[in-house]
Scaffold this active site. Structure first.
Site, PDB file in Angstrom:
ATOM      1  N   GLU A   1       0.820  -1.219   0.000  1.00 24.42           N
ATOM      2  CA  GLU A   1       0.000   0.000   0.000  1.00 24.42           C
ATOM      3  C   GLU A   1       0.856   1.272   0.000  1.00 24.42           C
ATOM      4  O   GLU A   1       1.899   1.324   0.645  1.00 24.42           O
ATOM      5  CB  GLU A   1      -0.894  -0.017   1.247  1.00 24.42           C
ATOM      6  CG  GLU A   1      -1.791   1.201   1.415  1.00 24.42           C
ATOM      7  CD  GLU A   1      -2.553   1.188   2.736  1.00 24.42           C
ATOM      8  OE1 GLU A   1      -3.499   1.979   2.863  1.00 24.42           O
ATOM      9  OE2 GLU A   1      -2.191   0.399   3.644  1.00 24.42           O
TER      10      GLU A   1
ATOM     11  N   LYS B   1      -9.495   2.666  -1.856  1.00 29.82           N
ATOM     12  CA  LYS B   1      -9.784   2.154  -0.509  1.00 29.82           C
ATOM     13  C   LYS B   1     -11.142   2.638  -0.011  1.00 29.82           C
ATOM     14  O   LYS B   1     -11.406   3.843   0.061  1.00 29.82           O
ATOM     15  CB  LYS B   1      -8.670   2.622   0.430  1.00 29.82           C
ATOM     16  CG  LYS B   1      -8.645   1.925   1.788  1.00 29.82           C
ATOM     17  CD  LYS B   1      -7.400   2.366   2.538  1.00 29.82           C
ATOM     18  CE  LYS B   1      -7.200   1.612   3.846  1.00 29.82           C
ATOM     19  NZ  LYS B   1      -5.929   2.029   4.496  1.00 29.82           N
TER      20      LYS B   1
ATOM     21  N   CYS C   1      -5.628  -2.966   3.056  1.00 28.30           N
ATOM     22  CA  CYS C   1      -5.336  -2.833   4.482  1.00 28.30           C
ATOM     23  C   CYS C   1      -6.579  -2.912   5.382  1.00 28.30           C
ATOM     24  O   CYS C   1      -7.114  -3.978   5.609  1.00 28.30           O
ATOM     25  CB  CYS C   1      -4.549  -1.528   4.697  1.00 28.30           C
ATOM     26  SG  CYS C   1      -3.523  -1.500   6.187  1.00 28.30           S
TER      27      CYS C   1
END
Length: 265
Positions: free
Chosen positions: A43, A112, A146
């Site tokens: 990331e 995200k 994540c």
């Protein structure tokens, strides 16, 4: 079908895209010597969590990153699940995952969906609104970033919401060392409940505010940890067999036995 993976577990220079581009080019050049099919990056590999300076260092439209990664993928004839980058858009900066095929074609962008308040993401980033579904080597896949793995509803949406039932879930992260036990437990859980491979690439090293835990992992559809890195910079190589997903899903038909009409969230 066998698929050889290379997970690039790297340190990231805080707020220094030029340094990070050089590092990634070096690591990709190293990885392709092993004739890999898919390379995975962590990331925010271009900037790290230098969030307060994203207005200065984010990539407008992710154009630089896309050109760089497309060129690498095409040159080396390999797929790249290219972690995520800070992408500057008209609505703000997104944390955007990029996926490229062997021809260098950008096959998917995913921003995200869940912003992590403990690292102040919501103050500097705009959340994504689209799914992370894509296809590589003829196989349905999904990609998330994540904090997304703490939301099983979101992962399951990818697995059953479209009828594709991805066989591989790619996870890219900058997961802190102090919560690395959660990282392992959540990834294993997502593999078991969705009967898929989980390919998770985390970073190592530290920035002014955090220490990161590594432990990039390849997890099988039974939830078994097939391969796992430790806390140092490395490239984690592993070959996986897609047929294993079909075998597990036939043996325990979780998707067929679901009763969604009863489920209330």
């Amino acid at each position: 079908m066998g698929l050889k993976l290379a997970l690039i577990q790297m340190n990231i220079a805080f707020g220094e895209p030029k340094i990070n581009y050089r590092t990634v080019e070096k690591r990709v050049t190293e990885a392709v010597k092993e004739k890999v099919d898919v390379i995975v990056l962590p990331e925010l590999w271009t900037t790290g969590y230098d969030l307060s300076r994203l207005a200065e260092i984010a990539d407008p439209g992710a154009k630089e990153a896309i050109h760089f990664l497309s060129t690498l993928a095409k040159k080396h004839r390999t797929n790249i699940v290219a972690g995520s980058v800070a992408k500057q858009t008209e609505k703000g900066t997104t944390n955007t995952m990029l996926m490229f095929n062997r021809d260098g074609k950008l096959v998917k962008e995913y921003s995200k969906a869940h912003l992590f308040r403990l690292m102040n993401e919501e103050k500097y980033l705009v959340q994504g609104e689209e799914d992370g579904l894509f296809e590589l080597e003829g196989e349905p896949c999904a990609g998330v970033i994540c904090y997304d793995i703490r939301f099983p509803d979101w992962i399951r949406t990818h697995m059953v919401g479209t009828g594709q039932q991805p066989k591989v879930l790619y996870v890219v992260a900058e997961w802190p060392k102090k919560r690395i036990d959660h990282w392992r437990a959540l990834l294993i859980s997502r593999a078991i409940e969705n009967q898929c491979y989980v390919i998770a690439c985390n970073r190592v090293g530290s920035d002014p505010n955090n220490e990161f835990g590594g432990h990039s992992m390849v997890i099988g559809p039974w939830g078994e940890v097939i391969s796992e890195a430790q806390e140092e910079e490395t490239i984690l190589y592993k070959e996986i067999d897609m047929k294993a997903v079909d075998i597990v899903r036939e043996e325990i038909p979780v998707f067929e036995d679901r009763r969604p009409a009863m489920y209330r969230v």
